[in-house]
Design a protein around this motif. Structure first.
Motif, PDB file in Angstrom:
ATOM      1  N   SER B  35      11.186 -38.511  24.585  1.00 25.93           N
ATOM      2  CA  SER B  35      12.311 -38.396  23.645  1.00 25.93           C
ATOM      3  C   SER B  35      13.634 -38.668  24.363  1.00 25.93           C
ATOM      4  O   SER B  35      14.543 -39.274  23.805  1.00 25.93           O
ATOM      5  CB  SER B  35      12.340 -36.997  23.013  1.00 25.93           C
ATOM      6  N   GLY B  39      16.013 -41.594  23.577  1.00 20.31           N
ATOM      7  CA  GLY B  39      17.394 -41.325  23.227  1.00 20.31           C
ATOM      8  C   GLY B  39      18.342 -42.204  24.019  1.00 20.31           C
ATOM      9  O   GLY B  39      19.285 -42.792  23.480  1.00 20.31           O
ATOM     10  N   SER B 354      13.533 -31.242  22.785  1.00 20.35           N
ATOM     11  CA  SER B 354      14.106 -32.563  22.467  1.00 20.35           C
ATOM     12  C   SER B 354      15.175 -32.440  21.385  1.00 20.35           C
ATOM     13  O   SER B 354      16.206 -33.110  21.440  1.00 20.35           O
ATOM     14  CB  SER B 354      13.012 -33.521  21.998  1.00 20.35           C
ATOM     15  N   GLN B 358      18.817 -33.487  21.594  1.00 21.24           N
ATOM     16  CA  GLN B 358      19.310 -34.463  20.621  1.00 21.24           C
ATOM     17  C   GLN B 358      20.635 -33.993  20.040  1.00 21.24           C
ATOM     18  O   GLN B 358      21.538 -34.787  19.800  1.00 21.24           O
ATOM     19  CB  GLN B 358      18.279 -34.617  19.500  1.00 21.24           C
ATOM     20  N   GLU B 359      20.748 -32.675  19.852  1.00 17.12           N
ATOM     21  CA  GLU B 359      21.966 -32.126  19.267  1.00 17.12           C
ATOM     22  C   GLU B 359      23.086 -31.991  20.293  1.00 17.12           C
ATOM     23  O   GLU B 359      24.222 -32.329  20.016  1.00 17.12           O
ATOM     24  CB  GLU B 359      21.683 -30.740  18.652  1.00 17.12           C
ATOM     25  N   LYS B 380      21.672 -38.067  25.288  1.00  9.47           N
ATOM     26  CA  LYS B 380      20.955 -37.240  24.321  1.00  9.47           C
ATOM     27  C   LYS B 380      19.541 -37.749  24.129  1.00  9.47           C
ATOM     28  O   LYS B 380      19.291 -38.938  24.269  1.00  9.47           O
ATOM     29  CB  LYS B 380      21.690 -37.276  22.975  1.00  9.47           C
ATOM     30  N   ARG B 382      16.237 -38.403  21.668  1.00  7.53           N
ATOM     31  CA  ARG B 382      16.106 -38.823  20.271  1.00  7.53           C
ATOM     32  C   ARG B 382      14.642 -38.671  19.868  1.00  7.53           C
ATOM     33  O   ARG B 382      13.754 -39.248  20.497  1.00  7.53           O
ATOM     34  CB  ARG B 382      16.543 -40.273  20.121  1.00  7.53           C
TER      35      ARG B 382
END
Lengths: 231, 424
Positions: B35, B39, B354, B358-359, B380, B382
């Motif tokens: 991830s 990202g 993740s 991601q945030e 980040k 994703r």
């Protein structure tokens, strides 16, 4: 083989290869065992008693000759058929009990019935009956590590007897027990033999066991030296 | 029998908990790693597309050969007509013109004398067009540090870092000195209406954003642009589709004999991004492959250790009449259950980590201080559909294969030795 002959051994030979040489563990063994006998293969270490027990228990194949167990030739049995024979008709008692440590007494005794795919009610009845035979039903929920040596061997006996096998093979069953426990176990086995007509074959050189046998098959250097019936 | 095996799994932590922890941990790391790389890859594509390359880009052939120098004397002309044509032919893409330029920004003091002067990279985009998405695409409103987004002509944004270096005051005039498309000196006054943090180090070091029409006027490029960018309206870079559009466009509009004819490039054709993306994809596969191989070895070892621990139990089961096949199958069932639970747990935890990344991401501003690559200061993760299975499937397979290989020992075992083994 007559109806009463449950085991028939004909000209049995077992060789082990050791490098380029071979070692003859059993040399032309001939014997038969009738249903309900309480007999023992008696002899010193290296005399071939465990090897013979292995073949009678369909755990090993002979090099020559044959062993007929309940009308089945051990030579002709495939691996799965041998497992089926052991599963359905033969009970084993080991010197070191060999209980499954993570399971309770009840579950250890229940295991052979699971292999036979018995239903739950039948299993419950059979397990409790077997535990009562060996006088250990109060320990049903105990784990093997909570039992004494004598109790552990009683569980092992219950496990061997729970499926009502035709034959029970016991390899030095009292080797790890003191005299009192040995006699208790042997009396229990004797009682089961007379009540259930189960055929018991011991491999032993323990005088305590030998004292209980009604037939002694004396082995020496892979041969039957003597076969003594005591009535 | 299944109940019996499950009891064994629940009670024997060496048989269940530890393998589940190993599988979970491996799957978690694989999921997060994937991830995270996903990202980064998407951020790289997104940042480059938004600020520089688009998903597709059109320049003149001549401009393309010297694009790094931003030669606006070789820029596109009759841009509105070309965009109209593009909108009709390729309606799934949003087409927009931009001017890229370099120059000097001169900050005067209260007496009109030069207070500070610094080279700057500029980007002129369609800020006031009715349907323009450029402000949104460059995320200007959310990137404002001080002031506001341009609301009228001659208002510009500059990077906050640059503004601090130049002691620029919001609302004060600033002068751009550049070169017109005809090669003359171009001078124009602007008002700094706000400062922004682009989130890409290469832009934050010194960039200005102005309206396209202002720069068309300043650089004497009426109806001209350095480039036209095309963005997939679904906001997703589709390499295959862009290649088809490129081939189609170039066959219709581009003429190798005319250096002013338009030439379309995909994102991957620019800034060596194609090679870079391939490199990252291969690297991702290699990293995940190595990781999975290592996990498989660990699980195989766990299986072997378990086999050694359970040697006695398996012997008893053989003696009591269970066939080798049955025992082997039961071990595989157990490992499938362990692999499933471990993989579900690992995937769930991996997705949770993740999602956090991601945030919130990880700030790497300091690391990128001197880089020229167009990537975000905050990296980040994703989560994609692959995040749900990239660790799960290998986790399950590695557990099963580990057990399958270690379980082969069962078939090598001599039942004839059981009594002897039990005596020891």
């Amino acid at each position: 083989m007559t109806d009463s002959q449950i085991i028939k051994v004909n000209n049995l030979i077992k060789d082990y290869t050791m490098g380029k040489q071979f070692f003859r563990a059993l040399n032309d063994i001939n014997l038969s065992v009738k249903t309900g006998e309480f007999c023992g293969l008696v002899g010193p270490s290296g005399s071939g008693k465990t090897t013979l027990l292995n073949i009678i228990g369909a755990l090993d194949n002979p090099t020559g000759g044959d062993a007929i167990i309940m009308d089945k030739s051990v030579n002709a049995l495939k691996s799965k058929e041998a497992a089926k024979l052991r599963n359905e008709s033969i009970g084993f008692i080991f010197q070191t009990y060999n209980l499954l440590p993570i399971y309770t007494v009840y579950e250890n005794v229940e295991f052979p019935l699971l292999l036979l795919k018995k239903n739950k009610r039948d299993r419950e009845e059979a397990v409790m009956r077997a535990l009562e035979w060996v006088g250990i039903s109060d320990k049903a929920n105990s784990k093997p590590n909570q039992l004494s040596g004598g109790e552990s061997q009683r569980v092992a006996v219950a496990r061997a007897m729970v499926k009502l096998p035709k034959i029970v093979l016991a390899d030095e069953p009292t080797a790890n027990l003191d005299a009192a426990n040995s006699h208790n176990i042997l009396k229990t086995l004797q009682k089961l033999n007379s009540e259930l007509k189960t055929t018991f074959i011991f491999a032993t050189h323990d005088e305590k066991v030998i004292g209980y046998l009604r037939r002694k098959i004396i082995l020496g250097d892979g041969k039957v030296i003597d076969d003594i019936n005591i009535n | 029998m299944i109940k019996f095996l499950i009891k064994g799994l629940l009670r024997d932590h060496h048989r269940s908990l530890f393998p589940i922890l190993i599988v979970s941990f491996g799957v978690l790391l694989t999921t997060v790693l994937y991830s995270f790389i996903n990202g980064e890859l998407n951020d790289l594509i997104d940042s480059n597309a938004r600020f520089d390359t688009g998903h597709l880009k059109i320049m003149t052939r001549a401009y393309n050969t010297m694009a790094s120098q931003m030669p606006n004397d070789l820029a596109l002309t009759e841009v509105e007509k070309l965009i109209l044509s593009l909108n009709i032919r390729y309606p799934d893409y949003d087409w927009t013109a931009r001017i890229k330029f370099v120059g000097l920004l001169d900050v005067p003091d209260e007496n009109g004398e030069t207070k500070a002067q610094n080279p700057i990279f500029g980007l002129a985009v369609n800020l006031f067009g009715k349907n323009s998405k450029e402000g949104e695409r460059l995320n200007l409103a959310k990137s404002i540090v001080r002031g506001h987004v341009p609301e009228k002509p001659r208002e510009i944004l500059i990077s906050e870092e640059f503004a601090k270096r130049m002691n620029t005051v919001i609302g004060h005039p600033i002068t751009l000195l550049s070169t017109s498309s005809g090669g003359a000196i171009a001078v124009q006054n602007f008002i700094v209406c706000g400062t922004v943090k682009f989130g890409a180090a290469v832009m934050d070091r010194g960039a200005m954003i102005a309206d396209l029409s202002d720069l068309q006027y300043t650089l004497e490029m009426p109806n001209g642009a350095s480039e036209i960018l095309g963005f997939n309206k679904k906001n997703y870079y589709d390499p295959d589709e862009t290649k088809i559009i490129k081939t189609n466009f170039n066959s219709l509009f581009s003429n190798a004999g005319n250096q002013y004819s338009p030439l379309m490039l995909t994102l991957e054709d620019q800034n060596e991004l194609g090679e870079y993306l391939q490199y990252i994809t291969v690297l991702t596969l290699v990293i995940i492959g190595i990781f999975l191989a290592a996990m498989s070895v660990v699980l195989l070892n766990t299986g072997l250790m378990s086999g050694i621990r359970r040697y006695g139990e398996i012997g008893v089961r053989l003696a009591l009449g269970q066939s080798k096949d049955q025992i082997y199958k039961s071990l595989l069932y157990e490992s499938a259950l362990i692999g499933f639970i471990g993989s579900v747990t690992g995937t769930a935890l991996g997705l949770a980590v993740s999602l956090y990344l991601q945030e919130f991401g990880i700030d790497i501003t300091e690391t990128l201080r001197n880089t020229s690559i167009m990537m975000s200061n905050i990296i980040k993760a994703r989560i994609s559909i692959a995040s749900f299975y990239i660790g799960f499937i290998p986790g399950l397979l590695a557990t099963l294969i580990g057990t399958a290989l270690s379980g082969i020992q069962i078939f090598k075992r001599q039942t004839a030795s059981l009594f002897k083994e039990f005596e020891t």
